[in-house]
Scaffold this motif. Structure first.
Motif, PDB file in Angstrom:
ATOM      1  N   MET A 129       0.838  -1.196   0.000  1.00 42.84           N
ATOM      2  CA  MET A 129       0.000   0.000   0.000  1.00 42.84           C
ATOM      3  C   MET A 129       0.871   1.244   0.000  1.00 42.84           C
ATOM      4  O   MET A 129       1.849   1.336   0.736  1.00 42.84           O
ATOM      5  N   HIS A 130       0.493   2.237  -0.826  1.00 41.26           N
ATOM      6  CA  HIS A 130       1.233   3.489  -0.885  1.00 41.26           C
ATOM      7  C   HIS A 130       0.874   4.358   0.311  1.00 41.26           C
ATOM      8  O   HIS A 130      -0.279   4.417   0.731  1.00 41.26           O
ATOM      9  N   THR A 131       1.867   5.001   0.900  1.00 42.94           N
ATOM     10  CA  THR A 131       1.611   5.985   1.958  1.00 42.94           C
ATOM     11  C   THR A 131       1.988   7.345   1.416  1.00 42.94           C
ATOM     12  O   THR A 131       3.069   7.528   0.844  1.00 42.94           O
ATOM     13  N   TYR A 132       1.095   8.285   1.602  1.00 44.72           N
ATOM     14  CA  TYR A 132       1.321   9.613   1.041  1.00 44.72           C
ATOM     15  C   TYR A 132       0.745  10.648   1.989  1.00 44.72           C
ATOM     16  O   TYR A 132      -0.430  10.580   2.336  1.00 44.72           O
TER      17      TYR A 132
ATOM     18  N   GLN B 125      -6.300   2.209  -7.880  1.00 48.33           N
ATOM     19  CA  GLN B 125      -5.986   1.786  -6.517  1.00 48.33           C
ATOM     20  C   GLN B 125      -5.053   2.790  -5.851  1.00 48.33           C
ATOM     21  O   GLN B 125      -5.228   3.150  -4.682  1.00 48.33           O
ATOM     22  N   THR B 126      -4.042   3.243  -6.588  1.00 51.48           N
ATOM     23  CA  THR B 126      -3.079   4.204  -6.034  1.00 51.48           C
ATOM     24  C   THR B 126      -3.772   5.516  -5.678  1.00 51.48           C
ATOM     25  O   THR B 126      -3.533   6.084  -4.603  1.00 51.48           O
TER      26      THR B 126
ATOM     27  N   CYS C 171       2.813   6.919  -9.481  1.00 50.41           N
ATOM     28  CA  CYS C 171       2.577   5.810 -10.428  1.00 50.41           C
ATOM     29  C   CYS C 171       3.616   5.739 -11.536  1.00 50.41           C
ATOM     30  O   CYS C 171       3.807   4.672 -12.140  1.00 50.41           O
TER      31      CYS C 171
ATOM     32  N   GLN D 267      -6.860   5.981  -4.934  1.00 54.45           N
ATOM     33  CA  GLN D 267      -7.732   5.768  -3.774  1.00 54.45           C
ATOM     34  C   GLN D 267      -6.915   5.756  -2.486  1.00 54.45           C
ATOM     35  O   GLN D 267      -7.309   6.361  -1.480  1.00 54.45           O
ATOM     36  N   GLU D 268      -5.792   5.054  -2.497  1.00 57.87           N
ATOM     37  CA  GLU D 268      -4.946   4.978  -1.316  1.00 57.87           C
ATOM     38  C   GLU D 268      -4.368   6.346  -0.945  1.00 57.87           C
ATOM     39  O   GLU D 268      -4.177   6.653   0.234  1.00 57.87           O
ATOM     40  N   MET D 269      -4.113   7.175  -1.938  1.00 55.14           N
ATOM     41  CA  MET D 269      -3.556   8.509  -1.683  1.00 55.14           C
ATOM     42  C   MET D 269      -4.621   9.513  -1.253  1.00 55.14           C
ATOM     43  O   MET D 269      -4.299  10.611  -0.809  1.00 55.14           O
ATOM     44  N   GLY D 270      -5.892   9.130  -1.411  1.00 56.50           N
ATOM     45  CA  GLY D 270      -6.965  10.049  -1.034  1.00 56.50           C
ATOM     46  C   GLY D 270      -7.285  11.061  -2.108  1.00 56.50           C
ATOM     47  O   GLY D 270      -7.813  12.142  -1.817  1.00 56.50           O
TER      48      GLY D 270
END
Length: 339
Positions: A1-4, A46-47, A19, A49-52
């Motif tokens: 999962m990416h953390t940002y 997906q990226t 990405c 979404q994970e980044m908001g």
């Protein structure tokens, strides 16, 4: 999962940086462009979404010229009638691919003007508006070029899209039912006199009195100006005295329920001692509310028809303006008894 983490809103460029694609590719993927490989679209989605990341609808509106959003400007969010209508409108709009933006003007004409300006500035595709007696709001809406429909009221001397109930017939049928059941001393709790519905309903009540040859002096009218602003417990009962009537017509159900509660708190039985009729049938959405006879739309609701008219106007701004008056019926919940 990416953390940002960022103190600023996540942009397409931020997603692109993570990405390894261009911002244009990110935009295409998030729009579901089938020309891109499914693996690429899935990764980017997906990226993001994970980044908001949340799409900038303002930019999309500028690009497409449409926001797929309709503003509804109501008078009083505390009155279940308006929240019920907003719920219906939201449902009908969603079924047709539109979202709703809700504004409340708190029965303040100046605030209503601000809400109209705010709606226009947010590039909504259409506006549903509950007006006051002033024509300035209608002119303001007309000048905006945005399709709009006025609901529940009418303003004399102007041509615009309008959907409302036949309030005069509503007043007539409410009074006719009471008179038919043998009531002769009746209290009418009036609405705001700047409101076209109030005048129409009271005219209908008088028409029924005249038809049944009952002197109009037998109708006691309690003006809106005497009613408590927030409807605090205990504030209505003194206004209802003396109890020299056998039936009551309230301008709306909200008022009727306040009166019903306070009468019952003082041992007055409704409807055995005082029969009661309101307007709006708010119990249709709130089955936990006490039974109450209420004037309402006979078939299609104002909300349903107003949305239909607005969508048609949004499709063709040159369509002939609609002026629709819907038939009424008294929903009989048994709060009128014979004398």
């Amino acid at each position: 999962m990416h953390t940002y983490r960022s103190d600023k809103r996540v942009t397409l460029k931020d997603v692109a940086k993570v990405c390894g694609y261009s911002a244009n590719t990110i935009s295409r993927a998030l729009r579901g462009d089938q020309k891109l490989p499914e693996k690429t679209r899935s990764l980017i989605s997906q990226t993001a979404q994970e980044m908001g990341y949340i799409r900038n609808m303002s930019a999309q509106t500028l690009r497409l010229g449409r926001s797929h959003t309709v503003a509804i400007i109501i008078n009083d969010i505390n009155n279940p009638y308006y929240t019920n209508m907003a719920s219906d409108i939201n449902l009908y709009l969603n079924q047709n691919g539109f979202n709703m933006m809700l504004f409340c003007c708190k029965n303040d004409e100046n605030l209503a003007e601000q809400m109209i300006q705010l709606s226009i500035s947010m590039c909504v595709d259409g506006i549903l508006f509950f007006p006051f007696s002033s024509s300035k709001h209608i002119i303001q809406l007309e000048n905006s070029g945005i399709p709009f429909v006025v609901m529940d009221r009418w303003i004399e001397g102007l041509s615009y899209n309008n959907v409302r109930l036949d309030d005069e017939s509503g007043g007539y049928e409410a009074a006719r039912m009471l008179l038919e059941y043998g009531h002769r001393d009746i209290l009418y709790i009036a609405g705001p006199y700047i409101n076209s519905s109030q005048g129409d309903r009271q005219r209908g009540i008088f028409r029924a009195f005249d038809e049944y040859r009952v002197d109009r002096s037998k109708l006691r009218v309690l003006p809106w100006s005497m009613l408590p602003g927030q409807g605090e417990a205990g504030e209505y009962y003194p206004l209802l005295l003396p109890l020299n009537y056998t039936a009551m017509i309230a301008y709306n159900d909200d008022i009727a329920y306040h009166c019903m509660n306070e009468l019952r708190m003082h041992g007055i039985r409704v409807p055995e001692e005082i029969s009661m009729i309101g307007f709006d049938h708010i119990r249709r959405h709130n089955s936990s509310f006490p039974l109450l006879n209420s004037v309402t739309a006979k078939e299609q609701t104002v909300s349903e028809v107003a949305v239909k008219v607005l969508l048609e106007q949004m499709q063709d701004v040159h369509m002939k303006k609609a002026n629709i008056v819907l038939p009424i019926v008294v929903h009989d919940d048994g709060t009128v008894v014979r004398r």
